[in-house]
Design an enzyme around this catalytic site. Structure first.
Site, PDB file in Angstrom:
ATOM      1  N   ARG A  17       3.019  -1.437  -6.113  1.00  0.00           N
ATOM      2  CA  ARG A  17       3.414  -0.302  -7.182  1.00  0.00           C
ATOM      3  C   ARG A  17       4.108   0.133  -6.750  1.00  0.00           C
ATOM      4  NH1 ARG A  17      -1.707   2.835  -7.774  1.00  0.00           N
ATOM      5  NH2 ARG A  17      -2.351   2.038  -6.258  1.00  0.00           N
ATOM      6  N   TYR A  57     -10.353   5.448 -11.758  1.00  0.00           N
ATOM      7  CA  TYR A  57     -10.001   5.529 -10.576  1.00  0.00           C
ATOM      8  C   TYR A  57      -9.505   7.811 -10.410  1.00  0.00           C
ATOM      9  CZ  TYR A  57      -8.082   1.612 -10.081  1.00  0.00           C
ATOM     10  OH  TYR A  57      -7.851  -0.165  -9.980  1.00  0.00           O
ATOM     11  N   CYS A  84     -14.009   4.702 -28.027  1.00  0.00           N
ATOM     12  CA  CYS A  84     -15.808   5.879 -28.357  1.00  0.00           C
ATOM     13  C   CYS A  84     -16.429   5.643 -26.979  1.00  0.00           C
ATOM     14  CB  CYS A  84     -16.584   4.598 -29.412  1.00  0.00           C
ATOM     15  SG  CYS A  84     -15.429   4.366 -30.822  1.00  0.00           S
ATOM     16  N   GLY A 105       1.281  -1.425   0.347  1.00  0.00           N
ATOM     17  CA  GLY A 105       0.236  -0.052   0.017  1.00  0.00           C
ATOM     18  C   GLY A 105       0.236   1.245   0.234  1.00  0.00           C
TER      19      GLY A 105
HETATM   20  N1  LLP Z   1      -1.943  -7.382  -0.850  1.00  0.00           N
HETATM   21  C1  LLP Z   1      -3.029  -7.131  -0.812  1.00  0.00           C
HETATM   22  C2  LLP Z   1      -3.864  -8.205   0.171  1.00  0.00           C
HETATM   23  C3  LLP Z   1      -3.906  -6.404  -2.267  1.00  0.00           C
HETATM   24  O1  LLP Z   1      -4.500  -6.320  -1.981  1.00  0.00           O
HETATM   25  C4  LLP Z   1      -3.197  -5.146  -2.678  1.00  0.00           C
HETATM   26  C5  LLP Z   1      -3.108  -4.165  -3.209  1.00  0.00           C
HETATM   27  C6  LLP Z   1      -1.454  -5.207  -2.169  1.00  0.00           C
HETATM   28  C7  LLP Z   1      -1.087  -5.972  -1.563  1.00  0.00           C
HETATM   29  C8  LLP Z   1      -0.775  -4.526  -2.966  1.00  0.00           C
HETATM   30  O2  LLP Z   1      -0.409  -2.908  -2.957  1.00  0.00           O
HETATM   31  P1  LLP Z   1       0.330  -1.923  -3.313  1.00  0.00           P
HETATM   32  O3  LLP Z   1       1.196  -1.993  -2.508  1.00  0.00           O
HETATM   33  O4  LLP Z   1       0.109  -1.992  -4.410  1.00  0.00           O
HETATM   34  O5  LLP Z   1      -0.124  -0.762  -2.833  1.00  0.00           O
HETATM   35  N2  LLP Z   1      -6.101  -0.786  -9.595  1.00  0.00           N
HETATM   36  C9  LLP Z   1      -5.897  -0.032  -8.232  1.00  0.00           C
HETATM   37  C10 LLP Z   1      -5.097  -0.735  -6.984  1.00  0.00           C
HETATM   38  C11 LLP Z   1      -5.716  -1.273  -6.825  1.00  0.00           C
HETATM   39  C12 LLP Z   1      -4.923  -2.524  -5.382  1.00  0.00           C
HETATM   40  C13 LLP Z   1      -4.939  -3.411  -4.765  1.00  0.00           C
HETATM   41  N3  LLP Z   1      -4.808  -4.052  -3.919  1.00  0.00           N
HETATM   42  C14 LLP Z   1      -4.602   1.545  -9.163  1.00  0.00           C
HETATM   43  O6  LLP Z   1      -4.269   1.438  -9.983  1.00  0.00           O
HETATM   44  O7  LLP Z   1      -4.230   2.487  -8.460  1.00  0.00           O
END
Ligand code: LLP
Length: 421
Positions: free
Chosen positions: A278, A318, A346, A239
């Site tokens: 991310r 988003y 489109c 996150g």
């Molecule tokens: N662990 C779990 C259980 C998760 O659900 C997620 C992301 C992560 C780790 C990794 O989170 P990160 O470090 O990437 O923030 N498609 C969206 C983001 C969806 C995130 C879903 N879960 C976007 O493009 O912003």
């Protein structure tokens, strides 16, 4: 920091001119930097130095096997959320004991696949899932290592679609009921309760919500130990956010995050897992696209690109900001004018940016979307029968296509025409 810099007026991916890749593979395409992927993984790994830990890359962010191999070779584990991701991680050579299985709706078949193929732990999200896992583990004849994902009811202060730690979200079990649910798990024959899992959301740009959540996990660890559970592993989720608009964003760094982890849960003697996606992949990738037309509208100019919302859905889904830069560096002092930057799909939603200040651009010019490495290619679709765009991985002065663009025939021939025609 990333490895996409202008050199001699041309944007490079490490040592390779982006225009050279465009000429070879065609646009649009994704390009990733090996050095940036490794740098970001190492930042997390170093931030947890001194603690027994494993950085499990959340492969949902960017799951090409070449990316997985790059990170796995550096020592990363993987966080998977589906049978497909599990199979992909295994195909990339990741051993089961480095794979964590997250997700709110694991099916019995997915659970069986992971138990048979080998798994580090399941992060269980509900009582019914726990029952299915216990049953399937019994059938396979193994003991399943589990953590239970708790929902700490903390506001992650991020976009509503990617916040997961409030009680109204579908994720985890309410932390208030944790002791009861752990007692149920402890009584099941084929489960080994080893720890606690938490993940409160994505693109967090403030550490306070992490702090609140991890403090709650620390308190729960003590309580569960009092209840007789051998809590020895904490999965603290992912996150941590990245700067999307580089001119004015400076989110906390992995070192700050690591210090926070040490401060909140370091005294418990647990093995620590984190699941960043991310921050590892986001700024390690660009989407490169060509200007098809510059169109003068009513009081505004449109830059119509060959990339579209099906290739990069984050702005449409988003309201996400991506910096968009020309591949040929504008001369210093070049005047900028506002453009609406759009794709050919489109829908009015196929808009990447409104009234974005850009140097003058013409048909045939290349632009690069920064911070497109995470949740870019993996969320793309063939909407409008547009082929999934290629992925390219750069490593110093080398590059390779790691997913080729399908031909129209390959796309069309996936349909099957029923016999009654
Ligand atoms: N662990 C779990 C259980 C998760 O659900 C997620 C992301 C992560 C780790 C990794 O989170 P990160 O470090 O990437 O923030 N498609 C969206 C983001 C969806 C995130 C879903 N879960 C976007 O493009 O912003």
């Amino acid at each position: 920091m990333d490895h996409f810099l202008y050199r001699d007026g041309v944007l490079h991916a490490e040592d390779v001119p982006v225009a050279e890749i465009a000429a070879a593979v065609g646009t649009p395409f994704y390009v990733y930097s090996t050095a940036t992927l490794l740098r970001h993984f190492t930042l997390f790994d170093d931030a947890l130095d001194g603690m027994d830990h494993l950085v499990c890359y959340a492969m949902k962010a960017a799951s090409n096997q070449a990316i997985l191999k790059t990170l796995a070779q550096a020592g990363a584990g993987m966080d998977v959320v589906s049978g497909g991701e599990y199979a992909r991680a295994r195909a990339a050579g990741v051993s089961g004991d480095k794979i964590v299985f997250s997700g709110v709706g694991k099916t019995a078949d997915e659970i069986r696949m992971a138990l048979t193929g080998g798994i580090r732990q399941f992060n269980v999200e509900s009582e019914p899932e726990m029952e299915v896992l216990n049953r399937v583990a019994g059938e396979v004849g193994v003991i399943a290592p589990i953590t239970i994902r708790v929902n700490p009811d903390v506001d992650a202060k991020t976009h509503a679609k990617i916040a997961t730690g409030k009680s109204e979200n579908k994720f985890g079990i309410p932390i208030a009921r944790a002791r009861e649910v752990y007692a149920m798990a402890g009584a099941m024959d084929h489960l080994d309760v080893i720890g606690i899992d938490v993940h409160i959301g994505s693109q967090l740009t403030d550490l306070t919500p992490f702090e609140l959540a991890y403090q709650k996990v620390a308190e729960l660890t003590v309580q569960l130990r009092e209840d007789g559970h051998d809590i020895r592993r904490l999965d603290l989720g992912g996150g941590l956010g990245i700067p999307y608009a580089r001119s004015n964003e400076a989110p906390p760094l992995p070192t700050d995050y690591g210090a926070l982890i040490k401060r909140t849960v370091g005294h418990l003697g647990c093995e620590i897992e984190i699941e960043p996606g991310r921050l590892i992949a986001g700024n390690a990738g660009l989407m490169v696209s060509e200007v098809i037309y510059v169109k003068s509208g009513e009081g505004r100019d449109f830059l119509i690109l060959d990339g579209a919302m099906n290739d990069l859905i984050r702005p449409a889904m988003y309201e996400a900001h991506h910096d968009i830069v020309p591949v040929i560096e504008p001369a210093p002092g070049t005047e900028q004018t506002p453009y609406d930057i759009v794709g050919p799909v489109c829908e009015s939603g196929d808009t990447f940016a409104k009234q974005r200040m850009m140097p003058p651009l013409a048909a045939g010019d290349l632009v690069a979307f920064r911070s497109a490495g995470a949740y870019g290619a993996v969320m793309s679709s063939e909407y409008n029968t547009r082929p999934l765009i290629p992925e390219v991985l750069v490593n110093a002065d080398q590059y390779a296509v790691i997913r080729a663009r399908p031909t129209f025939d390959e796309m069309i021939n996936r349909d099957t025409i029923p016999g009654w025609f």
